[in-house]
Write a protein that holds these residues in place. Sequence first.
Motif, PDB file in Angstrom:
ATOM      1  N   THR A   1       0.898  -1.212   0.014  1.00 57.04           N
ATOM      2  CA  THR A   1      -0.078  -0.069   0.030  1.00 57.04           C
ATOM      3  C   THR A   1       0.861   1.201   0.324  1.00 57.04           C
ATOM      4  O   THR A   1       1.908   1.045   0.683  1.00 57.04           O
TER       5      THR A   1
ATOM      6  N   SER B   1       3.058   2.816   3.307  1.00 52.29           N
ATOM      7  CA  SER B   1       2.814   1.704   4.196  1.00 52.29           C
ATOM      8  C   SER B   1       4.451   0.893   4.241  1.00 52.29           C
ATOM      9  O   SER B   1       4.599   0.217   5.316  1.00 52.29           O
TER      10      SER B   1
ATOM     11  N   ALA C   1       2.227  -3.257   4.343  1.00 49.69           N
ATOM     12  CA  ALA C   1       0.885  -3.366   4.406  1.00 49.69           C
ATOM     13  C   ALA C   1       0.391  -3.882   2.904  1.00 49.69           C
ATOM     14  O   ALA C   1       0.761  -3.142   2.067  1.00 49.69           O
TER      15      ALA C   1
ATOM     16  N   VAL D   1      -0.153  -7.517   7.377  1.00 49.44           N
ATOM     17  CA  VAL D   1       1.219  -6.891   7.226  1.00 49.44           C
ATOM     18  C   VAL D   1       2.328  -7.825   7.105  1.00 49.44           C
ATOM     19  O   VAL D   1       2.120  -8.964   7.757  1.00 49.44           O
TER      20      VAL D   1
ATOM     21  N   PRO E   1      -2.167   3.556   4.812  1.00 47.22           N
ATOM     22  CA  PRO E   1      -1.058   4.223   5.372  1.00 47.22           C
ATOM     23  C   PRO E   1      -0.294   3.293   6.506  1.00 47.22           C
ATOM     24  O   PRO E   1      -1.212   3.225   7.337  1.00 47.22           O
ATOM     25  N   MET E   2       0.808   3.219   6.764  1.00 50.48           N
ATOM     26  CA  MET E   2       1.481   2.583   8.293  1.00 50.48           C
ATOM     27  C   MET E   2       2.625   3.272   8.607  1.00 50.48           C
ATOM     28  O   MET E   2       3.325   3.644   7.544  1.00 50.48           O
ATOM     29  N   THR E   3       2.889   3.407   9.780  1.00 48.53           N
ATOM     30  CA  THR E   3       4.072   3.418  10.477  1.00 48.53           C
ATOM     31  C   THR E   3       4.266   2.961  11.604  1.00 48.53           C
ATOM     32  O   THR E   3       3.438   2.364  12.165  1.00 48.53           O
TER      33      THR E   3
ATOM     34  N   VAL F   1      -1.539   1.879  12.097  1.00 44.58           N
ATOM     35  CA  VAL F   1      -1.922   1.651  10.583  1.00 44.58           C
ATOM     36  C   VAL F   1      -3.474   2.474  10.441  1.00 44.58           C
ATOM     37  O   VAL F   1      -4.129   2.438  11.429  1.00 44.58           O
TER      38      VAL F   1
ATOM     39  N   ASN G   1       6.315   3.344  -2.806  1.00 43.93           N
ATOM     40  CA  ASN G   1       7.325   3.874  -1.948  1.00 43.93           C
ATOM     41  C   ASN G   1       8.574   3.613  -2.161  1.00 43.93           C
ATOM     42  O   ASN G   1       8.919   2.979  -3.067  1.00 43.93           O
TER      43      ASN G   1
END
Length: 446
Positions: free
Chosen positions: A37, A40, A52, A59, A85-87, A97, A317
């Motif tokens: 994603t 992500s 993700a 994940v 989005p994820m961090t 997330v 990304n």
Amino acid sequence: MEVLVTTDHTPSSNTSVTIWNPSTGTKLLALKGPCATTGSLVLLRDEGLLIAEVGKPFVHLWQVGSPLQSSRRIICPVGQQKLGPMTASPDGNYIVVAISEKINVWQPATGRVVEVISSAHYRPVTVLQFTDDGTYLISGGADGIVSVWSFLKLVSSAETKPTYSWSHHTLPVTSLHVGSGGRKATLFTCSEDRFVKIYSLLTGSLVLSVAFPQPLHSIGVDRLERSFFVGGGDGTIYFFNLTNPPRGMEAQVTTSEDAVLKKHTTRVTALSISADEKNLASGDSEGSIFIWDLESRQAIRTIGSASSTGSKGPVTNIAFWLNDPDSLKGGRSGKKPTIFFPDVPKLIEGNEDDADGEELIKVWNRVDQGDDSDDTMTSSSSLYSSSSRGGDSLAKINQLKMDLAQAKETNRKLHEFCVTDIFNRIENSKHTDTQSNKRKNKSNKK
């Protein structure tokens, strides 16, 4: 050595993450897995990376020191929903997330969702990022709102309101960058409304607003924050010098030759500047990736282009990563991991434990490795006992932080209640004295 990590959205490909040598343009590793994603990709320092999966609640983890050709899939305990989005927090203990307009704070070691912010944004969350000290979590959404959250208050459930919330953008926020300095850092955001907004996290104020000719989809800032680059919708990369800022709070960038980089023919979806600030990596919606020399402003290398790989999916990304290439190959010669993930098919949800009343796994955390580190890697029992020893200390520290935050919040509410009660008593006393004086005056007149 610094390597370049990229992901693209090509459903027909079985490659999820590609790791390149930016100096030569050669491919170091192609990690098998699903498409990632946008926004992500999470780099866990020198430990590994997470993504993700597009369209699914999974994940995927690739960890340094283990065979990296296949990922470990972890089910995110948020139901069968598509992840956005994820961090991850800088200490690696929490993953945040986004699912549509909600923000979920998740502790992978236990599988528990610590906090869910349901009213974070009115439209889907598009970007998430932490400050380098983990003090703040920053989110941006398709509603144009940028919010700054105190992470300690979130995980302690002391407060679920943002510390700052800005609505200067009129269209979706597409990318953001948080500088160094923790709570004193500078925040850069860009949007489809063609503006870059620069904020101070210390004061919570807008410092500078820069207008560009095209809708913006990505941003890259050098480590010293002397300049930044933004990717436009037509493939143009714009440059802005912060060492000579305008006198006012607004500025505008034109299409002059010294302010643009032209090589892409479609939307620039991702940007990243190397640690030595000599190179810029850019990716577009057709899967092409270019390495730029920032001194000459020329594209010196083309890697992963659609023509060379057959890929037609957009680059989702892109990031420079300081890591030893040998450690990425796994096996006995590689770096041994110091973050341990639970090796279970599905993590528990909510706050429930297993049927025996014991926790499924302790706390996921870095643990010290001594002379018996080899046994720790080969024996699951010693691994979990070692992990639990390191995790217990972190768990106590986190619990003390949460208790402190809750105590401060309780003390604040108690103070407000006492002050209000005292003022009410004073007002009632004045009113009673006034009524008593009136009655005395009436009696005296009679």
